[in-house]
Scaffold this active site. Structure first.
Site, short mmCIF file in Angstrom:
data_model
loop_
_atom_site.label_atom_id
_atom_site.label_comp_id
_atom_site.label_asym_id
_atom_site.label_seq_id
_atom_site.Cartn_x
_atom_site.Cartn_y
_atom_site.Cartn_z
N ASP A 196 0.84 -1.21 0.00
CA ASP A 196 0.00 0.00 0.00
C ASP A 196 0.88 1.25 0.00
O ASP A 196 0.57 2.24 -0.68
CB ASP A 196 -0.92 0.00 1.22
CG ASP A 196 -1.83 -1.22 1.23
OD1 ASP A 196 -2.38 -1.55 0.17
OD2 ASP A 196 -1.96 -1.85 2.30
N HIS A 223 -5.55 -3.46 5.44
CA HIS A 223 -5.16 -3.79 4.07
C HIS A 223 -6.36 -4.35 3.29
O HIS A 223 -6.38 -5.52 2.91
CB HIS A 223 -3.99 -4.78 4.06
CG HIS A 223 -3.61 -5.18 2.66
ND1 HIS A 223 -3.03 -4.31 1.77
CD2 HIS A 223 -3.77 -6.35 1.99
CE1 HIS A 223 -2.84 -4.92 0.62
NE2 HIS A 223 -3.29 -6.16 0.73
#
Ligand SMILES: NC(=O)c1ccc[n+]([C@@H]2O[C@H](COP(=O)([O-])OP(=O)(O)OC[C@H]3O[C@@H](n4cnc5c(N)ncnc54)[C@H](O)[C@@H]3O)[C@@H](O)[C@H]2O)c1
Ligand SMILES: O=C(O)C[C@H](O)C(=O)O
Length: 359
Positions: A196, A223
């Site tokens: 990310d 996530h």
């Protein structure tokens, strides 16, 4: 080492032992001349022992290659339920120092894990188009539980980097496994959210027209979808974005995984960028374990930053894992609103993981 260990016949036997990576691996330390990895690891450069669980998969293969290139690794154990002989033979021909051994199937899990300092887990099913990460729960929860039971038994002090999705639930599952086994140390269990951050750095750099290496975007929360919360107000170096840019960047970072899943059209999810991100995070863990100062990465860990038991923020990596967990810092209104939405979904995913273990 056996006195004849360097005789020609022993040298050939030593090489032959390497050529059969599926043969049951022997314990280190008992002095057999047929223990090449142990001998070389002890005699060679000091380093850490690292296991990759799920090493024959899309992430696992590239990650194994990258960990074989890491000079901090002295021994690299590659474990999967399929295809580790081939992957091990292949990776072991790279002329870098780490000694590679392969392990195949549950009967070799204990040998794969014994003595490991760091265990990286990318085992489990990836998404196909139309699926959420949570749709992987039913398959991957059991895989993560079994592998973490192995860690608790064979290398209870290892640091674990957990990649298998849904990370928001698999990290709580792993924590419950370790609690039941009496080996839980919150500092040693780290959910990998580095991809990310890599995506956020890449997309922000594109907008700013700079090299991604110059950019650092904290990404907090979890996530999956809206739980991935890039803090664009805290980008380093300091910069500002228009409301349209903030909307575009936030959506793109949150959907980065889906962007890859759709582009791969049924052939899996991010593997190459994930292996890169996992190798970067593992290297940061190893540098922390070595005692380097100031190693800071985002990770999904047990946390008191919010009221939730797990949350991703910046953490300082040290000898024992996540030694320090940093607070969120000042958020703007947009980020505060995003945080509230993220927490609601995260809370449910955490509870789902905990409930799985209480069945
Ligand atoms: N955290 C992240 O940012 C992130 C990013 C990308 C992918 N992922 C996740 O990583 C996982 C792996 O993705 P992939 O693309 O490498 O999948 P893949 O299917 O290519 O590889 C998975 C590997 O796991 C192995 N495996 C299955 N059960 C196992 C077990 N019990 N023990 C050991 N190995 C086992 C399989 O044999 C296979 O080789 C997926 O769950 C995916 O969603 C996470
Ligand atoms: O999106 C996925 O399913 C894989 C991974 O979590 C990713 O972010 O790429």
């Amino acid at each position: 080492m056996h006195p004849d260990a360097n005789s020609p016949s022993h040298r050939i036997a030593r090489v032959a032992a390497h050529l059969n990576p599926t043969r049951p691996q022997m314990e280190e330390g008992a002095g057999s001349a047929l223990r090449p990895a142990a001998c070389r690891a002890k005699g060679g450069a000091p380093g850490f022992k690292v296991a990759v669980l799920g090493a024959a998969g899309g992430i696992g293969q590239s990650l194994s290659l990258l960990m074989k290139m890491n000079p901090l690794v002295s021994v690299l154990h590659l474990y999967d339920v399929v295809n580790t002989p081939g992957v091990t033979a292949d990776v072991s021909h790279m002329d870098t120092s780490a000694v590679v051994r392969g392990f195949l199937g549950p009967q070799q899990l204990e040998a794969a894990l014994t003595g490991m300092d760091l265990v990286i887990i990318p085992a489990g099913l990836p998404r196909k188009p139309g699926m959420t990460r949570d749709d992987l729960f039913n398959k991957n929860a059991g895989i993560v539980r079994a592998l973490c039971e192995g860690v608790a038994k064979s290398c209870p002090n290892a640091i674990v980097n957990l990649i298998s999705n849904p990370v928001n639930s698999t990290v709580p599952i792993a924590a419950e496994v370790f609690k039941r086994a009496g080996t839980y140390s919150p500092k040693r269990l780290l959910g990998v959210t580095t991809l990310d951050v890599a995506r956020a750095n890449t997309f922000v750099a594109e907008v700013l027209g700079v090299d991604p290496k110059e950019v650092n975007v904290p990404v907090v929360g979890g996530h999956a979808g809206i739980t991935i919360l890039p803090l664009l107000s805290q980008v380093s170096p300091p910069c500002s974005f228009t409301p349209d840019e903030i909307s575009y960047l936030t959506t793109r970072i949150q959907n980065g995984g889906t962007e890859v899943v759709e582009a791969k059209a049924g052939a899996g999810s991010a593997t190459l960028s994930m292996a890169f991100a996992a190798a970067k995070f593992a290297d940061a863990c190893l540098r922390g374990m070595r005692g380097d100062a100031g190693v800071v990465e985002c990770s999904y860990v047990a946390s008191e930053v919010t009221e939730l038991p797990f949350f991703a923020t910046k953490v300082r990596l040290g000898r024992g894992g996540a030694e320090e967990i940093f607070p969120l810092g000042p958020l703007n209104d947009f980020e505060r609103a995003g945080l509230e939405k993220a927490k609601k979904e995260l809370s449910e995913s955490i509870q789902k993981g905990v409930s799985f273990m209480s069945k």
